[in-house]
Design an enzyme around this catalytic site. Structure first.
Site, PDB file in Angstrom:
ATOM      1  N   HIS A 160       0.828  -1.216   0.000  1.00  0.00           N
ATOM      2  CA  HIS A 160       0.000   0.000   0.000  1.00  0.00           C
ATOM      3  C   HIS A 160       0.861   1.265   0.000  1.00  0.00           C
ATOM      4  O   HIS A 160       0.494   2.278   0.599  1.00  0.00           O
ATOM      5  CB  HIS A 160      -0.938   0.032   1.212  1.00  0.00           C
ATOM      6  CG  HIS A 160      -1.935  -1.084   1.243  1.00  0.00           C
ATOM      7  ND1 HIS A 160      -3.201  -0.976   0.705  1.00  0.00           N
ATOM      8  CD2 HIS A 160      -1.859  -2.336   1.737  1.00  0.00           C
ATOM      9  CE1 HIS A 160      -3.860  -2.113   0.885  1.00  0.00           C
ATOM     10  NE2 HIS A 160      -3.066  -2.965   1.504  1.00  0.00           N
ATOM     11  N   ASN A 193     -10.360  -2.707   2.346  1.00  0.00           N
ATOM     12  CA  ASN A 193     -10.011  -2.744   0.928  1.00  0.00           C
ATOM     13  C   ASN A 193     -11.257  -2.479   0.085  1.00  0.00           C
ATOM     14  O   ASN A 193     -12.374  -2.452   0.613  1.00  0.00           O
ATOM     15  CB  ASN A 193      -9.459  -4.129   0.550  1.00  0.00           C
ATOM     16  CG  ASN A 193      -7.974  -4.281   0.885  1.00  0.00           C
ATOM     17  OD1 ASN A 193      -7.275  -3.305   1.153  1.00  0.00           O
ATOM     18  ND2 ASN A 193      -7.503  -5.520   0.873  1.00  0.00           N
ATOM     19  N   HIS A 246      -4.004   1.213  11.887  1.00  0.00           N
ATOM     20  CA  HIS A 246      -3.821  -0.035  12.630  1.00  0.00           C
ATOM     21  C   HIS A 246      -5.206  -0.598  12.972  1.00  0.00           C
ATOM     22  O   HIS A 246      -5.958   0.059  13.699  1.00  0.00           O
ATOM     23  CB  HIS A 246      -3.030   0.266  13.905  1.00  0.00           C
ATOM     24  CG  HIS A 246      -2.818  -0.924  14.796  1.00  0.00           C
ATOM     25  ND1 HIS A 246      -2.931  -2.226  14.352  1.00  0.00           N
ATOM     26  CD2 HIS A 246      -2.487  -1.003  16.104  1.00  0.00           C
ATOM     27  CE1 HIS A 246      -2.687  -3.045  15.363  1.00  0.00           C
ATOM     28  NE2 HIS A 246      -2.418  -2.335  16.431  1.00  0.00           N
TER      29      HIS A 246
HETATM   30 FE1  HDE Z   1      -2.659  -4.750   5.479  1.00  0.00          FE
HETATM   31  N1  HDE Z   1      -0.856  -4.007   5.986  1.00  0.00           N
HETATM   32  N2  HDE Z   1      -2.061  -6.610   6.015  1.00  0.00           N
HETATM   33  N3  HDE Z   1      -4.405  -5.588   4.798  1.00  0.00           N
HETATM   34  N4  HDE Z   1      -3.270  -2.983   4.868  1.00  0.00           N
HETATM   35  C1  HDE Z   1      -0.457  -2.748   5.832  1.00  0.00           C
HETATM   36  O1  HDE Z   1       0.688  -1.447   7.424  1.00  0.00           O
HETATM   37  C2  HDE Z   1      -0.985  -6.874   6.780  1.00  0.00           C
HETATM   38  C3  HDE Z   1      -4.767  -6.890   4.847  1.00  0.00           C
HETATM   39  C4  HDE Z   1      -4.502  -2.640   4.430  1.00  0.00           C
HETATM   40  O2  HDE Z   1      -3.262   3.574   3.918  1.00  0.00           O
HETATM   41  C5  HDE Z   1       0.871  -2.464   6.468  1.00  0.00           C
HETATM   42  O3  HDE Z   1       1.042   0.776   7.647  1.00  0.00           O
HETATM   43  C6  HDE Z   1      -0.942  -8.268   7.096  1.00  0.00           C
HETATM   44  C7  HDE Z   1      -6.160  -7.045   4.609  1.00  0.00           C
HETATM   45  C8  HDE Z   1      -4.528  -1.255   4.047  1.00  0.00           C
HETATM   46  O4  HDE Z   1      -1.595   3.356   5.335  1.00  0.00           O
HETATM   47  C9  HDE Z   1       1.229  -3.806   7.120  1.00  0.00           C
HETATM   48  C10 HDE Z   1      -2.021  -8.818   6.479  1.00  0.00           C
HETATM   49  C11 HDE Z   1      -6.618  -5.781   4.396  1.00  0.00           C
HETATM   50  C12 HDE Z   1      -3.244  -0.775   4.291  1.00  0.00           C
HETATM   51  C13 HDE Z   1       0.045  -4.671   6.735  1.00  0.00           C
HETATM   52  C14 HDE Z   1      -2.727  -7.777   5.825  1.00  0.00           C
HETATM   53  C15 HDE Z   1      -5.512  -4.881   4.517  1.00  0.00           C
HETATM   54  C16 HDE Z   1      -2.486  -1.875   4.814  1.00  0.00           C
HETATM   55  C17 HDE Z   1       1.902  -1.890   5.544  1.00  0.00           C
HETATM   56  C18 HDE Z   1      -2.423 -10.290   6.459  1.00  0.00           C
HETATM   57  C19 HDE Z   1      -8.039  -5.366   4.049  1.00  0.00           C
HETATM   58  C20 HDE Z   1      -2.734   0.617   4.020  1.00  0.00           C
HETATM   59  C21 HDE Z   1       2.008  -0.427   5.875  1.00  0.00           C
HETATM   60  C22 HDE Z   1      -2.839 -10.763   7.698  1.00  0.00           C
HETATM   61  C23 HDE Z   1      -8.946  -5.573   5.136  1.00  0.00           C
HETATM   62  C24 HDE Z   1      -3.083   1.563   5.123  1.00  0.00           C
HETATM   63  C25 HDE Z   1       1.206  -0.265   7.060  1.00  0.00           C
HETATM   64  C26 HDE Z   1      -2.608   2.947   4.768  1.00  0.00           C
HETATM   65  C27 HDE Z   1      -1.163  -1.776   5.221  1.00  0.00           C
HETATM   66  C28 HDE Z   1      -0.046  -5.941   7.141  1.00  0.00           C
HETATM   67  C29 HDE Z   1      -3.889  -8.010   5.050  1.00  0.00           C
HETATM   68  C30 HDE Z   1      -5.663  -3.474   4.336  1.00  0.00           C
HETATM   69  C31 HDE Z   1       2.541  -4.415   6.700  1.00  0.00           C
HETATM   70  C32 HDE Z   1       0.112  -8.951   7.924  1.00  0.00           C
HETATM   71  C33 HDE Z   1      -6.959  -8.348   4.624  1.00  0.00           C
HETATM   72  C34 HDE Z   1      -5.705  -0.482   3.498  1.00  0.00           C
HETATM   73  O5  HDE Z   1       1.309  -3.715   8.503  1.00  0.00           O
END
Ligand code: HDE
Length: 698
Positions: free
Chosen positions: A84, A157, A348
């Protein structure tokens, strides 16, 4: 105060040009307040020249102004988000429709008089921070609610399901989809071997893959995307009763997507297409708006579903649990500074407030660890909550102290609790404080996947079968495109094997489009898929309503054009909620037949029709011959037609359409016929002329 002497006149060899940009330097000590200073507050006397020994001599190490400026610049970038990374954001507010206290005790959901400030960030997943806006990709839809009870982050999402069921697979998924590590390409694209290799070995991803191959993955605008919380959450009311919820955002102006051929061309014409669109809409007062709804159901109901609500690869069809609208979000202010806000915002899913709680979804449980962890690395330490964009807007105090970039100056000798030395200092509060919903589930400690997660294809099939014919065509084309970029035939065959499990018709069409008939592997499903009743709510086209709200019309004019038609069009377009932009043969003024000068927003070479929802040709007769020889003008028309757009056209412009090889159809509306502008606006509200797709495939 005595005035400092004016600085000596700048020698002419400084060589800078101020033009009409105003005074470059200040001459009086009275200007201290607006003086350019170092980070230590010393006023800078010269911001053009470094300190050197003689006009042509070496630069001196003692130049603290130069060194501070360059050092700060060198450190300007912070690590971009690992996923992202590319995002665009805006401020706004959320307002509840009514009292939700039957489901949740969260104050911001129960009092319609409260306007809760929000910051929403939309993002792509696969590319870097400087990548294109329109790759085929899922979009992040993250909203920070600065509620009076603390920050609540709904980090969702634009697709309601996810690729994997367990967080432990996330690094593998992301490594597979990102550019390949030896060659560092492709940037921001799923169409390559490592992604499809991984997917072909992960049957659980197949529902999400159908969404990723659909129009959802190439939205027309961030303002026109649906959003989803994806994971199942809980609402908890004041009596402690828990209800499972799924969050849904619906844009007020409808959900629209571009065609793949458009997406490809937009990425070249305007890589910032979505970012610009969001920024400009807010600047012109056309504020994006979404309705927030929940699907609410209790645990007993969840047990009756033929899938597990803790499995993030599944959705709950709206036909099974209807959406309950609970409020709306309006985005009405652009960030003042991209870095300070959009880049430094730290979302978060673990940021929740009383009345909202987690489910045991294993993907969500992993996310609850990951986001705080990633912020520590990205924002350089545990004080990132002190950055203005992350700060709660309600009172906040505790005894956490020190660490990198501490911006507060805590007072007093007490930094622990309990204490008896600081009366009135922060204390826990069992009544008002957050209490976790007391679930009772327990079991053996083991690495295991629940049997209830084993059906990998039924909902993929449900999705495909719920699409309209054009949407199904796009899915077929997307598979054929993506898999044609996969170099390893064994991977292609394995992917086809999964498509067989999804739907036999889909397999036949994809195999044919790829020229790989009969080559699909046989992949026995862990659980035989079932046929679910189609869910029309999953289709964007099935629920589209005619509108021009938030859309953009491009009007191509050249010298001698009819100003009355342009003005009529502008009035009608604006009344319908659309923005109208004038395109000229060049960026300088274009003169109407009555010699009125109009300043175009674009020159034709920089404004291909892919940037507009609908286009108009208003070229006078004597302008046609020159344009017939210009590729940008002809491509403007050809693409608009091939992308099934409604084309408004003055009678004098018709020969240009013919020169572009266009066969006039119902989507070409003559403007100077009686009612022409009105007919054009009504036709344009329909979006695309889908029947044209039978004569041309874009
Ligand atoms: Fe994320 N995801 N994600 N994700 N995600 C991040 O956090 C993660 C997942 C989503 O505009 C990270 O600040 C894991 C689902 C958005 O700043 C990180 C898993 C969904 C954004 C991270 C998922 C999301 C992130 C990277 C699997 C939809 C951007 C930078 C368990 C519900 C937020 C950060 C923004 C960002 C981890 C799966 C949505 C690495 C481990 C499912 C919208 O922490």
């Amino acid at each position: 105060m005595a005035k400092k002497p004016a600085p000596p006149p700048r020698p002419p060899e400084s060589g800078f040009y101020v033009g009409n940009a105003g005074e470059l330097h200040q001459t009086s000590a009275d200007a201290r307040e607006s003086a350019l200073t170092t980070n230590q507050g010393a006023v800078v006397s010269d911001n053009q020249n470094s300190l050197r020994s003689g006009a042509r001599g070496p630069t001196l190490l003692e130049d603290f102004v130069l060194r501070e400026k360059i050092t700060h610049f060198d450190q300007e970038r912070i690590p971009e988000r690992v996923v992202h990374a590319r995002g665009s954001a805006a401020h706004g507010y959320f307002q509840a429709y009514g009292d939700l206290s039957d489901l949740s005790c969260a104050a911001f959901l129960c009092d319609p008089s409260i306007q809760t400030p929000v910051f929403a960030r939309f993002s792509t997943v696969v590319g870097g921070a400087g990548s294109i806006d329109l790759p085929r990709d899922v979009r992040g839809f993250a909203v920070k609610f600065y509620t009076q009870e603390g920050n609540f982050d709904l980090v969702g999402n634009n697709i309601p399901v996810f690729f994997i069921q367990d967080a432990i697979k996330f690094p593998d998924l992301i490594h597979a989809v990102k550019m390949e590590p030896d060659r560092a390409y492709p940037q921001a694209a799923t169409a390559h071997d490592t992604f499809w290799d991984f997917i072909s070995l992960m049957p659980e991803s197949w529902h999400m893959i159908l969404w990723a191959m659909s129009d959802r993955a190439i939205p027309r605008s961030l303002r026109m995307m649906e959003g989803f919380g994806v994971n199942t959450f809980r609402f908890v009311n004041a009596e402690g009763k828990s209800t499972f919820v799924k969050f849904h955002w619906r844009p007020r102006i409808g959900s629209v997507s571009v065609l793949w051929d458009e997406a490809v061309k937009i990425c070249g014409a305007d890589p910032d297409f979505h970012r610009r669109d969001l920024f400009e809409a807010i600047e012109r007062g056309d504020f994006p708006e979404w309705e927030l709804s929940v699907q609410a159901f209790d645990e007993a109901t969840a047990d009756t579903f033929p899938f597990d609500v803790l499995d993030a690869t599944k959705l709950i069809p709206e036909e099974m649990v209807p959406l309950r609208p609970i409020g709306r979000m309006v985005l009405n202010r652009n960030p003042d500074n991209f870095f300070a806000e959009t880049e430094q915002v730290a979302f978060h899913p673990g940021n929740i407030v009383p009345g909202i709680d987690f489910s045991d979804d294993p993907l969500l449980q992993g996310r609850l660890f990951s986001y705080l962890d990633t912020q520590l690395g990205r924002l350089g330490g545990p004080n990132f909550h002190q950055l203005p964009i992350n700060k709660p807007r309600c009172p906040m105090q505790n005894f956490q102290r020190d660490a990198l970039m501490q911006m507060g100056v805590p007072q007093g000798r007490v930094s622990y609790e309990p204490n008896s030395l600081a009366t009135g200092s922060a204390r826990e509060n069992p009544e008002a404080g957050f209490t976790t919903y007391p679930t009772t589930r327990s079991g053996a400690k083991e690495r295991v996947r629940s049997e209830t997660f084993m059906d990998h294809y039924s909902q993929a099939r449900l999705f495909y079968r719920s699409m309209t014919a054009p949407e199904q065509d796009h899915i077929v084309n997307a598979f054929a495109f993506e898999l044609s970029k996969v170099e390893t035939p064994a991977v292609r065959r394995r992917v086809l094997g999964h498509i067989r499990n999804v739907d036999a018709d889909l397999l036949g069409r994809v195999e044919q489009a790829m020229g790989m008939e009969g080559e699909a592997d046989s992949i026995p499903p862990a659980l035989e898929p079932i046929d679910m009743a189609p869910s029309p709510a999953l289709s964007l086209l099935a629920k589209a309503r005619p509108t021009l709200e938030g859309r953009k019309i491009g009007v191509f004019v050249s010298d001698g054009f009819d100003l009355a038609v342009l003005e009529q069009l502008r009035t009608a377009a604006e009344a319908a909620g659309a923005a109208l932009e004038v395109i000229g043969p060049h960026i300088g003024d274009v003169k109407s037949s009555g010699k009125a000068a109009v300043s175009p927003k674009h020159a034709i070479a920089g404004a291909p029709s892919v940037l507009f929802d609908s286009v108009v040709l208003a070229i006078p007769e004597d302008g046609i011959e020159a344009l017939k020889k210009q590729a940008p003008a002809l491509n403007f028309i050809r693409d608009a037609f091939a992308h099934l757009k409604i084309i408004g056209c003055t009678a004098s412009s018709m020969p240009l359409l013919h020169a572009a090889g266009i066969e006039i159809d119902d989507g070409v509306i003559q403007l100077d016929a009686s009612q022409g502008v009105k007919d054009y606006i009504e036709a344009a509200k329909q979006g695309r002329l889908w029947p044209r797709a039978s004569t041309i495939v874009a």
